[in-house]
Scaffold this motif. Structure first.
Motif, PDB file in Angstrom:
ATOM      1  N   GLY A  24       0.790  -0.998  -0.159  1.00  0.00           N
ATOM      2  CA  GLY A  24      -0.028  -0.021   0.082  1.00  0.00           C
ATOM      3  C   GLY A  24       0.920   0.981  -0.042  1.00  0.00           C
ATOM      4  N   SER A  25       0.292   2.281  -0.076  1.00  0.00           N
ATOM      5  CA  SER A  25       0.839   3.671  -0.058  1.00  0.00           C
ATOM      6  C   SER A  25       1.535   4.103  -1.460  1.00  0.00           C
ATOM      7  CB  SER A  25       1.778   3.958   1.346  1.00  0.00           C
ATOM      8  OG  SER A  25       2.785   3.410   0.752  1.00  0.00           O
ATOM      9  N   GLY A  26       1.123   3.637  -2.431  1.00  0.00           N
ATOM     10  CA  GLY A  26       1.940   3.714  -3.660  1.00  0.00           C
ATOM     11  C   GLY A  26       1.557   5.160  -4.019  1.00  0.00           C
ATOM     12  N   ALA A 111       0.509  10.890   6.131  1.00  0.00           N
ATOM     13  CA  ALA A 111       0.866   9.690   5.300  1.00  0.00           C
ATOM     14  C   ALA A 111       2.050   9.104   5.412  1.00  0.00           C
ATOM     15  CB  ALA A 111       0.156   9.821   3.820  1.00  0.00           C
ATOM     16  N   LEU A 112       3.206  10.118   5.102  1.00  0.00           N
ATOM     17  CA  LEU A 112       4.495   9.444   5.093  1.00  0.00           C
ATOM     18  C   LEU A 112       4.770   8.889   6.793  1.00  0.00           C
ATOM     19  CD1 LEU A 112       6.420  12.428   3.393  1.00  0.00           C
ATOM     20  CD2 LEU A 112       6.351  10.183   2.788  1.00  0.00           C
ATOM     21  N   LEU A 113       4.138   9.679   7.800  1.00  0.00           N
ATOM     22  CA  LEU A 113       4.270   9.207   9.084  1.00  0.00           C
ATOM     23  C   LEU A 113       3.517   7.807   9.527  1.00  0.00           C
ATOM     24  CD1 LEU A 113       3.627  12.544  11.064  1.00  0.00           C
ATOM     25  CD2 LEU A 113       5.794  11.152  10.982  1.00  0.00           C
ATOM     26  N   LEU A 114       2.496   7.532   8.792  1.00  0.00           N
ATOM     27  CA  LEU A 114       2.039   6.363   8.604  1.00  0.00           C
ATOM     28  C   LEU A 114       2.874   5.163   8.002  1.00  0.00           C
ATOM     29  CD1 LEU A 114      -1.933   7.022   7.714  1.00  0.00           C
ATOM     30  CD2 LEU A 114      -0.837   6.310   9.819  1.00  0.00           C
ATOM     31  N   VAL A 115       3.568   5.638   6.912  1.00  0.00           N
ATOM     32  CA  VAL A 115       4.661   4.771   6.227  1.00  0.00           C
ATOM     33  C   VAL A 115       5.619   4.403   7.034  1.00  0.00           C
ATOM     34  CG1 VAL A 115       6.156   4.598   4.589  1.00  0.00           C
ATOM     35  CG2 VAL A 115       4.078   5.647   3.828  1.00  0.00           C
ATOM     36  N   VAL A 116       6.087   5.270   7.883  1.00  0.00           N
ATOM     37  CA  VAL A 116       7.544   5.148   8.676  1.00  0.00           C
ATOM     38  C   VAL A 116       6.818   4.403  10.018  1.00  0.00           C
ATOM     39  CG1 VAL A 116       9.333   6.408   9.978  1.00  0.00           C
ATOM     40  CG2 VAL A 116       8.488   7.035   7.712  1.00  0.00           C
ATOM     41  N   ALA A 163      -3.914   8.499  -0.711  1.00  0.00           N
ATOM     42  CA  ALA A 163      -2.398   8.415  -0.233  1.00  0.00           C
ATOM     43  C   ALA A 163      -2.441   7.634   1.247  1.00  0.00           C
ATOM     44  CB  ALA A 163      -1.701   9.341  -0.352  1.00  0.00           C
ATOM     45  N   ALA A 164      -1.751   6.317   1.152  1.00  0.00           N
ATOM     46  CA  ALA A 164      -1.532   5.550   2.265  1.00  0.00           C
ATOM     47  C   ALA A 164      -2.957   4.809   2.919  1.00  0.00           C
ATOM     48  CB  ALA A 164      -0.778   6.284   3.398  1.00  0.00           C
ATOM     49  N   GLN A 165      -3.844   4.922   2.351  1.00  0.00           N
ATOM     50  CA  GLN A 165      -4.819   4.320   2.941  1.00  0.00           C
ATOM     51  C   GLN A 165      -4.836   2.512   2.758  1.00  0.00           C
ATOM     52  OE1 GLN A 165      -8.351   3.404   0.116  1.00  0.00           O
ATOM     53  NE2 GLN A 165      -7.115   4.551  -1.547  1.00  0.00           N
ATOM     54  N   ILE A 167      -2.285   1.233   3.944  1.00  0.00           N
ATOM     55  CA  ILE A 167      -1.724   0.985   5.127  1.00  0.00           C
ATOM     56  C   ILE A 167      -2.488   1.013   6.368  1.00  0.00           C
ATOM     57  CG2 ILE A 167       0.002   2.157   6.937  1.00  0.00           C
ATOM     58  CD1 ILE A 167       1.873   2.469   4.525  1.00  0.00           C
ATOM     59  N   LEU A 168      -3.431   1.854   6.246  1.00  0.00           N
ATOM     60  CA  LEU A 168      -4.691   1.901   7.265  1.00  0.00           C
ATOM     61  C   LEU A 168      -5.001   0.617   7.303  1.00  0.00           C
ATOM     62  CD1 LEU A 168      -5.934   5.654   7.019  1.00  0.00           C
ATOM     63  CD2 LEU A 168      -4.502   4.564   8.903  1.00  0.00           C
ATOM     64  N   TYR A 169      -5.658   0.149   6.048  1.00  0.00           N
ATOM     65  CA  TYR A 169      -6.488  -1.024   6.031  1.00  0.00           C
ATOM     66  C   TYR A 169      -5.732  -2.035   6.627  1.00  0.00           C
ATOM     67  CZ  TYR A 169      -9.121   1.751   2.786  1.00  0.00           C
ATOM     68  OH  TYR A 169      -9.817   2.944   2.209  1.00  0.00           O
ATOM     69  N   LEU A 170      -4.362  -2.369   5.841  1.00  0.00           N
ATOM     70  CA  LEU A 170      -3.648  -3.427   6.765  1.00  0.00           C
ATOM     71  C   LEU A 170      -3.765  -3.446   8.301  1.00  0.00           C
ATOM     72  CD1 LEU A 170      -0.523  -3.946   4.485  1.00  0.00           C
ATOM     73  CD2 LEU A 170      -2.340  -5.389   4.533  1.00  0.00           C
TER      74      LEU A 170
END
Length: 262
Positions: A24-26, A111-116, A163-165, A167-170
């Motif tokens: 995710g987060s592409g 969204a970047l914080l969610l990725v990290v 964006a980054a949805q 990651i939230l779903y996972l």
């Protein structure tokens, strides 16, 4: 739009499609590039959402057997995510353009914080799950009211921003069902497809009826790359270390944000 910009969008769309299928987060590869090209935030989000939809089509096709195995158990989840994603996309259309100039960059940083911080956040959610009523009580973990509520909230965000949805779903799916990421990834991809399709439908109707702007040539470049990446690139993305994928996402988003600010 010049050929070099379209080529960059095509490449980023391909990478985004592969990364969406894997973690995710592409959209954090494609949306910041659109912003860096001088496209207004609202238009950039709409353009990106329709283009990146094709990555979820490709990735869902790759997981079609796993999705079919869940059968009707996924229907409540599909309905919930579709309705609330459409709500989020309507909110984007109603947001003043001046507000979006501030809101969208802030959401990219979020969204970047969610990725990290994905792993610590997922562990924290899983820890809070301990002691609660098991989702299996409802016959399927995907029919749990807690899961539907959490996925619904995430879908409002997904419909508004995209964006980054994933990651939230996972995080939600893994924490509430108690299943590892690999076992819920197909549901994450299906939810992303439903959310993007609902948002894209709202934007298309608004474009036809209200003349809302969408940069179609940029959408096409992202769509072609995203479809190829979502279908053919998922296997490669899954072989790469997650740290590499996250690093690419963070680097591209930061560079594009700096270019926008400057």
């Amino acid at each position: 739009m010049d050929p070099l910009s379209l080529l960059v969008l095509l490449i980023m769309g391909t990478l985004a499609g592969a990364i969406n299928a894997a973690v995710g987060s592409g959209s954090l590869l494609t949306l910041p590039v659109l912003l860096a090209l001088g496209i207004p935030p609202g238009t950039a989000v709409r353009t990106n959402t329709i283009g990146i939809l094709f990555s979820t089509i490709g990735s869902v096709t790759g997981y079609r057997r796993e999705i079919a195995a869940e059968g009707r158990a996924l229907v409540p989840l599909i309905v919930t995510t579709a309705v609330l994603a459409a709500t989020g996309s309507v909110l984007l259309l109603l947001s003043p353009s001046d507000a979006l100039d501030v809101v969208v960059p802030v959401l990219i940083v979020l969204a970047l914080l969610l990725v990290v911080l994905q792993k610590p956040i997922t562990r924290a959610i899983a820890a809070r799950r301990a002691g609660r009523v098991s989702a299996e009580h409802f016959g399927s973990p995907y029919r749990s009211p807690a899961l539907l509520a959490a996925m619904g909230g995430a879908s409002v965000y997904g419909g508004y921003f995209t964006a980054a949805q994933g990651i939230l779903y996972l995080g939600v799916l893994g924490a509430i069902t108690g299943r590892p990421m690999g076992e819920v990834n197909h549901v994450k991809n299906l939810a992303s497809l439903v959310v993007n399709a609902a948002a894209a439908t709202v934007y298309l109707v608004a474009h036809v009826v209200l003349g809302v702007e969408i940069v179609w040539i940029a959408t096409a470049a992202i769509a072609v790359g995203a479809l190829l990446g979502g279908y053919f690139g998922a296997h490669l993305a899954k072989k790469l270390p997650e740290g590499v994928l996250r690093g690419i996402i963070v680097l591209v988003a930061i560079v594009a944000l700096v270019r926008q600010v400057l």
